[in-house]
Design a protein around this motif. Structure first.
Motif, PDB file in Angstrom:
ATOM      1  N   GLN A  73       0.835  -1.209   0.000  1.00 14.12           N
ATOM      2  CA  GLN A  73       0.000   0.000   0.000  1.00 14.12           C
ATOM      3  C   GLN A  73       0.863   1.249   0.000  1.00 14.12           C
ATOM      4  O   GLN A  73       0.571   2.209  -0.715  1.00 14.12           O
ATOM      5  N   GLN A 130       0.427   3.894  -2.847  1.00 11.90           N
ATOM      6  CA  GLN A 130      -0.235   5.164  -2.513  1.00 11.90           C
ATOM      7  C   GLN A 130       0.717   6.339  -2.336  1.00 11.90           C
ATOM      8  O   GLN A 130       0.294   7.490  -2.465  1.00 11.90           O
ATOM      9  N   ILE A 131       1.977   6.060  -2.023  1.00 12.12           N
ATOM     10  CA  ILE A 131       2.919   7.154  -1.760  1.00 12.12           C
ATOM     11  C   ILE A 131       4.151   7.069  -2.659  1.00 12.12           C
ATOM     12  O   ILE A 131       4.401   7.948  -3.484  1.00 12.12           O
ATOM     13  N   THR A 163       4.058   7.444  -6.582  1.00 10.79           N
ATOM     14  CA  THR A 163       3.341   8.578  -7.168  1.00 10.79           C
ATOM     15  C   THR A 163       4.325   9.586  -7.752  1.00 10.79           C
ATOM     16  O   THR A 163       5.444   9.750  -7.250  1.00 10.79           O
ATOM     17  N   GLU A 197       4.090  12.740  -7.591  1.00 10.56           N
ATOM     18  CA  GLU A 197       4.272  13.817  -6.614  1.00 10.56           C
ATOM     19  C   GLU A 197       5.429  13.482  -5.654  1.00 10.56           C
ATOM     20  O   GLU A 197       6.318  14.301  -5.427  1.00 10.56           O
ATOM     21  N   LYS A 239      -4.610   5.790   5.263  1.00 10.01           N
ATOM     22  CA  LYS A 239      -5.297   7.056   4.956  1.00 10.01           C
ATOM     23  C   LYS A 239      -4.321   8.128   4.476  1.00 10.01           C
ATOM     24  O   LYS A 239      -4.731   9.206   4.065  1.00 10.01           O
ATOM     25  N   ALA A 240      -3.043   7.828   4.552  1.00  9.73           N
ATOM     26  CA  ALA A 240      -2.013   8.800   4.178  1.00  9.73           C
ATOM     27  C   ALA A 240      -2.086   9.135   2.691  1.00  9.73           C
ATOM     28  O   ALA A 240      -2.466   8.313   1.868  1.00  9.73           O
ATOM     29  N   ARG A 241      -1.697  10.343   2.379  1.00  5.91           N
ATOM     30  CA  ARG A 241      -1.640  10.818   0.999  1.00  5.91           C
ATOM     31  C   ARG A 241      -0.247  11.386   0.750  1.00  5.91           C
ATOM     32  O   ARG A 241       0.447  11.799   1.686  1.00  5.91           O
ATOM     33  N   PRO A 242       0.182  11.449  -0.496  1.00  2.87           N
ATOM     34  CA  PRO A 242       1.536  11.966  -0.792  1.00  2.87           C
ATOM     35  C   PRO A 242       1.812  13.343  -0.189  1.00  2.87           C
ATOM     36  O   PRO A 242       2.892  13.565   0.365  1.00  2.87           O
ATOM     37  N   ALA A 243       0.855  14.260  -0.271  1.00  2.00           N
ATOM     38  CA  ALA A 243       1.092  15.614   0.237  1.00  2.00           C
ATOM     39  C   ALA A 243       1.374  15.600   1.740  1.00  2.00           C
ATOM     40  O   ALA A 243       2.261  16.311   2.220  1.00  2.00           O
ATOM     41  N   TYR A 282       2.574  13.062   3.487  1.00  2.54           N
ATOM     42  CA  TYR A 282       3.854  12.402   3.717  1.00  2.54           C
ATOM     43  C   TYR A 282       5.002  13.358   3.399  1.00  2.54           C
ATOM     44  O   TYR A 282       5.974  13.447   4.148  1.00  2.54           O
TER      45      TYR A 282
END
Length: 166
Positions: free
Chosen positions: A76, A80-81, A84, A86, A150-154, A156
């Motif tokens: 994950q 998800q991170i 990406t 980003e 629930k983490a998102r690239p921004a 992190y």
């Protein structure tokens, strides 16, 4: 007799194709490592080379301890991170990325496995995934253990921005 020779050649040919297919499948496990996914060489697996590169480029080391082929949170985190655009764009400017994998189904070169085990012991890694940020001299600056789905690239990246640079 001629018919038997033709059948034998056909069986050998089909067997060779099946064998080649099985070998190729073995090279592509279900969960590829970052190094496999990043053809541009963004993720390194050799710690010493990564440390040299960090010194030369004045960047920090981003060590990711992962179980790429067995750890659901690791998968994950990668999806998800870490994979990406980003994150990769930010990381490319600030870090030398190092994947320290502990696969169960994929065979790893003995020197890589030994290096990864030694680093996991050195930094007392107990949870996968774990990210450790080092300066180019090898001083530990920050540790992130586990992964919040629930983490998102921004978010992190914002946490990485708070890591001291020395």
């Amino acid at each position: 007799m001629k018919y038997l020779i033709i059948v034998a050649v056909a069986v050998v040919g089909v067997g060779a194709v099946l064998l080649a297919t099985q070998k190729e499948k073995g090279k592509n496990p279900q969960a590829a490592s970052h190094a496999d996914l990043q053809a541009d060489g963004a993720w390194l697996t050799d710690f010493k080379k990564a440390q040299e590169q960090a010194k030369a480029s004045n960047k920090l080391l981003f060590l990711e301890f992962t179980g790429s082929d067995w750890c659901p949170p690791c998968r994950q985190f990668k999806q998800q991170i870490l994979s990406t655009s980003e994150f990769l764009q930010y990381a490319g400017k600030n870090f030398v990325l190092v994947e320290l994998d502990f696969p169960r189904a994929r065979v790893q070169a003995p020197e890589v496995a030994q290096q990864n085990q030694g680093l996991a012991q050195r930094f007392r890694v107990e949870v996968f995934p774990t990210v450790i940020i080092l300066n180019s001299d090898g001083k530990k600056l920050r540790e992130f253990a586990g992964f919040d789905p629930k983490a998102r690239p921004a978010g992190y990246i914002a946490a990485l921005e708070k890591v001291p640079r020395r």
